[in-house]
Design a protein around this motif. Structure first.
Motif, mmCIF file in Angstrom:
data_model
loop_
_atom_site.group_PDB
_atom_site.id
_atom_site.type_symbol
_atom_site.label_atom_id
_atom_site.label_comp_id
_atom_site.label_asym_id
_atom_site.label_seq_id
_atom_site.Cartn_x
_atom_site.Cartn_y
_atom_site.Cartn_z
ATOM 1 N N ILE A 120 0.838 -1.198 0.000
ATOM 2 C CA ILE A 120 0.000 0.000 0.000
ATOM 3 C C ILE A 120 0.875 1.252 0.000
ATOM 4 O O ILE A 120 0.620 2.198 -0.749
ATOM 5 N N LEU A 121 1.916 1.240 0.824
ATOM 6 C CA LEU A 121 2.818 2.390 0.855
ATOM 7 C C LEU A 121 3.436 2.636 -0.511
ATOM 8 O O LEU A 121 3.570 3.782 -0.954
ATOM 9 N N LYS A 122 3.794 1.573 -1.192
ATOM 10 C CA LYS A 122 4.396 1.698 -2.520
ATOM 11 C C LYS A 122 3.385 2.234 -3.531
ATOM 12 O O LYS A 122 3.692 3.160 -4.285
ATOM 13 N N ASP A 123 2.194 1.667 -3.555
ATOM 14 C CA ASP A 123 1.183 2.076 -4.532
ATOM 15 C C ASP A 123 0.617 3.467 -4.261
ATOM 16 O O ASP A 123 0.148 4.126 -5.191
ATOM 17 N N CYS A 124 0.642 3.899 -3.039
ATOM 18 C CA CYS A 124 0.043 5.187 -2.666
ATOM 19 C C CYS A 124 1.103 6.233 -2.319
ATOM 20 O O CYS A 124 0.837 7.159 -1.559
ATOM 21 N N ARG A 125 2.269 6.105 -2.886
ATOM 22 C CA ARG A 125 3.379 6.995 -2.521
ATOM 23 C C ARG A 125 3.130 8.460 -2.878
ATOM 24 O O ARG A 125 3.746 9.349 -2.321
ATOM 25 N N SER A 126 2.211 8.735 -3.808
ATOM 26 C CA SER A 126 1.916 10.125 -4.151
ATOM 27 C C SER A 126 0.831 10.726 -3.252
ATOM 28 O O SER A 126 0.533 11.910 -3.362
ATOM 29 N N SER A 127 0.251 9.917 -2.385
ATOM 30 C CA SER A 127 -0.805 10.381 -1.476
ATOM 31 C C SER A 127 -0.219 10.804 -0.136
ATOM 32 O O SER A 127 0.867 10.362 0.249
ATOM 33 N N ILE A 128 -0.959 11.627 0.574
ATOM 34 C CA ILE A 128 -0.619 11.932 1.962
ATOM 35 C C ILE A 128 -1.074 10.734 2.785
ATOM 36 O O ILE A 128 -2.226 10.318 2.693
ATOM 37 N N ILE A 129 -0.166 10.187 3.584
ATOM 38 C CA ILE A 129 -0.494 8.998 4.365
ATOM 39 C C ILE A 129 -0.515 9.358 5.847
ATOM 40 O O ILE A 129 0.454 9.901 6.376
ATOM 41 N N ILE A 130 -1.638 9.059 6.465
ATOM 42 C CA ILE A 130 -1.791 9.246 7.915
ATOM 43 C C ILE A 130 -2.037 7.866 8.509
ATOM 44 O O ILE A 130 -2.981 7.178 8.134
ATOM 45 N N PHE A 131 -1.175 7.467 9.432
ATOM 46 C CA PHE A 131 -1.281 6.147 10.044
ATOM 47 C C PHE A 131 -2.259 6.178 11.215
ATOM 48 O O PHE A 131 -2.273 7.124 11.998
ATOM 49 N N LEU A 132 -3.067 5.133 11.297
ATOM 50 C CA LEU A 132 -3.975 4.931 12.429
ATOM 51 C C LEU A 132 -3.329 3.875 13.314
ATOM 52 O O LEU A 132 -3.272 2.705 12.946
ATOM 53 N N VAL A 133 -2.788 4.290 14.448
ATOM 54 C CA VAL A 133 -2.021 3.382 15.297
ATOM 55 C C VAL A 133 -2.760 3.061 16.588
ATOM 56 O O VAL A 133 -3.512 3.884 17.105
ATOM 57 N N SER A 134 -2.530 1.852 17.098
ATOM 58 C CA SER A 134 -3.195 1.412 18.326
ATOM 59 C C SER A 134 -2.422 1.797 19.578
ATOM 60 O O SER A 134 -2.994 1.933 20.651
ATOM 61 N N TYR A 135 -1.135 1.947 19.443
ATOM 62 C CA TYR A 135 -0.299 2.363 20.567
ATOM 63 C C TYR A 135 0.869 3.149 20.008
ATOM 64 O O TYR A 135 1.160 3.106 18.818
ATOM 65 N N VAL A 136 1.531 3.856 20.879
ATOM 66 C CA VAL A 136 2.622 4.697 20.424
ATOM 67 C C VAL A 136 3.863 4.473 21.291
ATOM 68 O O VAL A 136 3.770 4.355 22.511
#
Length: 107
Positions: free
Chosen positions: A59-75
């Motif tokens: 997904i990261l490779k295919d969507c590299r031109s998009s702004i990516i915001i990660f939804l994380v369960s813990y930090v």
């Protein structure tokens, strides 16, 4: 904006989609890589870190031109460093306040 939501928690994905659609955004929801419409350009991708790593990387490779915001369960420092090194622009910790997510998308 055209927004792709990749989240395995269907209720959360649906809730996000409804709120963003009410604000005029076009949302596409899916739970796995195979469901992504690859001929569509997405302005923003909301990507859950709970999906399989192989799908995550594709997904990261295919969507590299998009702004990516990660939804994380813990930090923690290691997780966030890895995510941001993988070309993501931002992250938000679940559960989150919807207004915070909207602010990140608008920013």
């Amino acid at each position: 904006m055209n927004i792709l939501i990749i989240e395995n928690e269907v209720y959360l994905s649906h809730s996000i989609s409804i709120k963003l659609s009410d604000l005029g955004h076009t949302c596409t929801m899916c739970t796995r890589y195979e469901d992504i419409m690859r001929d569509t350009v997405y302005d923003v991708v909301l990507l859950s870190t709970a999906i399989e790593e192989s799908e995550f990387n594709r997904i990261l490779k295919d969507c590299r031109s998009s702004i990516i915001i990660f939804l994380v369960s813990y930090v923690n420092h290691d997780v966030i460093s890895k995510l941001l090194d993988s070309k993501g622009q931002d992250y938000i910790v679940k559960p989150f306040i919807m207004d915070h997510l909207i602010n990140k998308i608008d920013h």
